[in-house]
Design an enzyme around this catalytic site. Structure first.
Site, PDB file in Angstrom:
ATOM      1  CB  THR A 399      -3.468   3.410   2.748  1.00 43.80           C
ATOM      2  OG1 THR A 399      -2.450   3.602   3.707  1.00 43.80           O
ATOM      3  CG2 THR A 399      -4.760   3.030   3.446  1.00 43.80           C
ATOM      4  CB  THR A 417      -3.067   0.985   5.626  1.00 49.31           C
ATOM      5  OG1 THR A 417      -1.804   1.453   5.142  1.00 49.31           O
ATOM      6  CG2 THR A 417      -3.111   1.169   7.128  1.00 49.31           C
ATOM      7  CG  ASN A 419       2.334   3.433   8.041  1.00 47.11           C
ATOM      8  OD1 ASN A 419       1.682   4.343   7.549  1.00 47.11           O
ATOM      9  ND2 ASN A 419       3.324   3.675   8.878  1.00 47.11           N
ATOM     10  CG  ASP A 441       0.323   5.671  11.532  1.00 54.80           C
ATOM     11  OD1 ASP A 441       1.135   6.408  10.937  1.00 54.80           O
ATOM     12  OD2 ASP A 441      -0.590   5.063  10.955  1.00 54.80           O
ATOM     13  N   GLY A 491      -3.317   7.887   1.620  1.00 55.85           N
ATOM     14  CA  GLY A 491      -2.602   9.165   1.518  1.00 55.85           C
ATOM     15  C   GLY A 491      -2.029   9.665   2.827  1.00 55.85           C
ATOM     16  N   GLY A 492      -1.937   8.801   3.848  1.00 58.88           N
ATOM     17  CA  GLY A 492      -1.339   9.226   5.118  1.00 58.88           C
ATOM     18  C   GLY A 492      -2.097  10.412   5.691  1.00 58.88           C
TER      19      GLY A 492
HETATM   20  O1  DON Z   1      -3.377   5.001   9.453  1.00 56.16           O
HETATM   21  C1  DON Z   1      -2.835   5.933   8.887  1.00 56.16           C
HETATM   22  O2  DON Z   1      -3.223   7.083   8.970  1.00 56.16           O
HETATM   23  C2  DON Z   1      -1.641   5.655   7.997  1.00 56.16           C
HETATM   24  N1  DON Z   1      -0.953   4.491   8.467  1.00 56.16           N
HETATM   25  C3  DON Z   1      -2.110   5.498   6.594  1.00 56.16           C
HETATM   26  C4  DON Z   1      -0.984   5.311   5.653  1.00 56.16           C
HETATM   27  C5  DON Z   1      -1.334   5.637   4.269  1.00 56.16           C
HETATM   28  O3  DON Z   1      -2.411   6.090   3.971  1.00 56.16           O
HETATM   29  C6  DON Z   1      -0.314   5.438   3.265  1.00 56.16           C
HETATM   30  N2  DON Z   1      -0.869   5.648   1.952  1.00 56.16           N
HETATM   31  N3  DON Z   1      -0.955   6.258   1.061  1.00 56.16           N
END
Ligand code: DON
Length: 588
Positions: A399, A417, A419, A441, A491-492
């Protein structure tokens, strides 16, 4: 198409002298108020040094995007103009996360001290989506379906969101904000090592799709190498249609037709009506207070702001400064607080346009006090003992976040992002951009984790038109109504804890922004029941944590937080995250 946007009446523009004067007066007034530990940390020699400047600062994950956004500031544009320009430029230079095929959130806090505003341009489930669409006939979740097929894509929000930000708060015409991106796509740019490595790593997944192979690899199928010039003519044409026709140039006409045809060829759900109907939403950010600082961060459909505030509220009751940065005590309390917050996330968080989220309860000081009482100083609570409370009513991920502050003190914090790295891996044939796989998600089935190991239930089930729960946490911290820290990260599931730690590093540990960004991070998300640590936490500390019953595992780097801190005298300090080799912070 009716593009009337929510709360249009609040339209304001961030420009000019009056706000400059206000910012100046405010900063003069504040000189005497700031916390001494911060100025000391900024001025004294620490191991890491932030970029510093007086008139404007941009921090992004790609130098070319930083440069074009900084040019906008130098030419008299404001922070929103620069942020939108960076957003479109990243869609060209960093296709693994920069995007027009995804969505995100932008937080805007003006230099005049007025209430910050959030723009929610998160993707939405197509109208044909159903609760069980990622389950097979026997009710088992089919993971790949929400990740690597046309059913993985939510209706993209980025173009509408960036355009709305510009319309409400910018001074540049959309066409001008797009110009650097179009040039970069048409003339190409010299690729950095990281670009080449990313394509190598994702080769198998991306080359399944002929349009992705043709767009991002050479004719012989090999990846572009560092130092070579990479051009994207189809993307340039897609961006040009937006420049010529505005948002309709994406959500209607040729681009919309290409998206819908792509869906129809492969069993996807996004229709022309879904695209036409897409609207970003103006939202009120979550607001909390931590040790005298005001924390503004993203509200649902992101869980980010809610849980950053919740965790900070819990930790406020512990003497974190005294316990020390990354000591076993501090990490223990952080992990215990994180567990409680992520358990609540699994139960309560979802799109507030569809479900009631007990936001006030979750972010209240009294709820934090109640939760804090269950934390033992010397013993980890097993995740199985942690249940969502009762508030009053591993794939390579990517992201990207960018932060901008202008000479008027206006601040923008934006995370967007698709994703995963390269999203679904699917390029819209003829349009040259990647589609997100944000549908992952959603909770595909109660209790079944998504790609980040996050568990959800009814609040985050798939429903037509609903936004999937996010962890993205663009955040702005203010002190006495003055913007102080602008931050956010990819960072998810680790976005929340990464952002949290940079806030704590600055407020509790008095670090300058670069040191705060660089410092080793930890993460706990309730399930799996483990503390993840980056390199740089000592073995002694790990032993102490294990003796309290924590399982500790070393993780690869977490997050890539691009931050700006505003000093007492108005000096801007930029801290780009070295965890991404292309990150940069530049000012003037
Ligand atoms: O919206 C979210 O929480 C996730 N789709 C974010 C994904 C993400 O940060 C991937 N990256 N490092």
């Amino acid at each position: 198409m009716d593009r009337d946007l929510h709360q249009q009446s609040g339209k304001t523009r961030l420009t000019g002298r009056s706000s400059a004067l206000r910012a100046l007066t405010l900063s003069l007034c504040l000189t005497t108020l700031a916390t001494p530990v911060l100025s000391q940390a900024i001025l004294e020699g620490e191991r890491f040094h932030p970029a510093s400047a007086s008139n404007g600062m941009v921090a992004t994950s790609h130098t070319l995007a930083t440069e074009v956004a900084l040019d906008v500031l130098k030419n008299g544009g404001n922070a929103v103009d620069a942020a939108v320009t960076a957003g479109f430029a990243l869609a060209v230079t960093q296709p693994r996360s920069g995007n027009i095929g995804g969505g995100g959130f932008m937080l805007i806090s003006k230099g005049d001290g007025s209430e910050p505003e959030a723009i929610d341009y998160r993707e939405k489930a197509p109208s044909g989506a159903t609760e069980t669409m990622y389950q097979d006939a026997s009710g088992e979740v089919v993971k790949d379906r929400s990740r690597f097929t046309h059913l993985a894509a939510g209706v993209p929000g980025t173009v509408a969101g960036l355009a709305l930000a510009l319309e409400r708060h910018g001074t540049l015409p959309l066409k001008e904000a797009l110009a650097p991106a179009i040039k970069l796509a048409k003339d190409g740019f010299v690729v950095p090592q990281r670009f080449s490595e990313g394509l190598e790593q994702a080769r198998e997944r991306l080359q399944r799709w002929p349009a992705t192979q043709a767009t991002f690899y050479k004719e012989d199928g090999s990846a572009w190498q560092a130092g070579e010039r990479f051009r994207q003519p189809e993307l340039a044409a897609t961006l040009q249609r937006i420049a010529d026709e505005g948002v309709k140039g994406f959500y209607e006409g040729e681009t919309a037709r290409l998206i819908v045809e792509e869906m129809e060829r492969h069993g996807g759900l996004i229709t022309s009506k879904d695209l036409e109907n897409y609207q970003p939403v103006i939202r009120t950010p979550v607001h909390g207070n931590y040790r005298g600082y005001d924390i503004y961060s993203m509200s649902p459909p992101s869980s980010g702001g809610t849980h950053i505030v919740q965790i900070l509220n819990i930790l406020e009751g512990f003497p974190i400064t005294k316990l020390g940065h990354n000591s076993a005590d501090t990490i223990h309390y952080m992990a215990e607080a994180m567990k409680l917050a992520y358990a609540d996330r699994s139960e309560y968080l979802g799109d507030t346009d569809y479900v009631d989220v007990p936001l006030m309860g979750l972010t209240s000081k009294s709820y934090a006090t109640e939760l804090r009482q269950g934390i033992k100083p010397d013993k980890a609570r097993p995740a199985s003992d942690v249940r969502p409370g009762q508030p009053a009513s591993y794939e390579s991920p990517e992201t990207t976040h960018f932060s901008v502050v202008d000479k008027w003190g206006n601040a923008v914090s934006n995370t967007y992002t698709i994703n995963f790295s390269y999203g679904s891996g699917i390029t819209v044939e003829g349009a040259g951009f990647l589609l997100n796989n944000e549908m992952d998600d959603f909770s595909a089935k109660p209790g079944v984790p998504n790609a980040y190991g996050l568990i959800g239930g009814a609040a985050n089930k798939v429903e037509p038109g609903k936004r999937m729960l996010s962890s993205m946490s663009p955040t702005i911290v203010r002190k006495d109504d003055r913007n102080f820290l602008v931050t956010g990260s990819p960072g998810g599931s680790r976005i929340i804890t990464t952002t949290l730690q940079v806030i704590m590093n600055v407020i509790d540990h008095g670090m300058n922004i670069q040191t705060a960004v660089n410092a080793p991070r930890i993460h706990h998300q309730w399930l799996p029941d483990e503390i993840r640590i980056e390199q740089g936490i000592s073995t002694d500390t790990v032993n102490l944590l294990e003796s309290r019953g924590h399982k500790v595992v070393t993780n690869s780097a977490m997050g890539a937080i691009q931050s700006i801190m505003i000093g007492e005298d108005g000096t801007l300090y930029g801290g780009a995250d070295p965890r991404r080799s292309t990150s940069s912070a530049m000012g003037y």
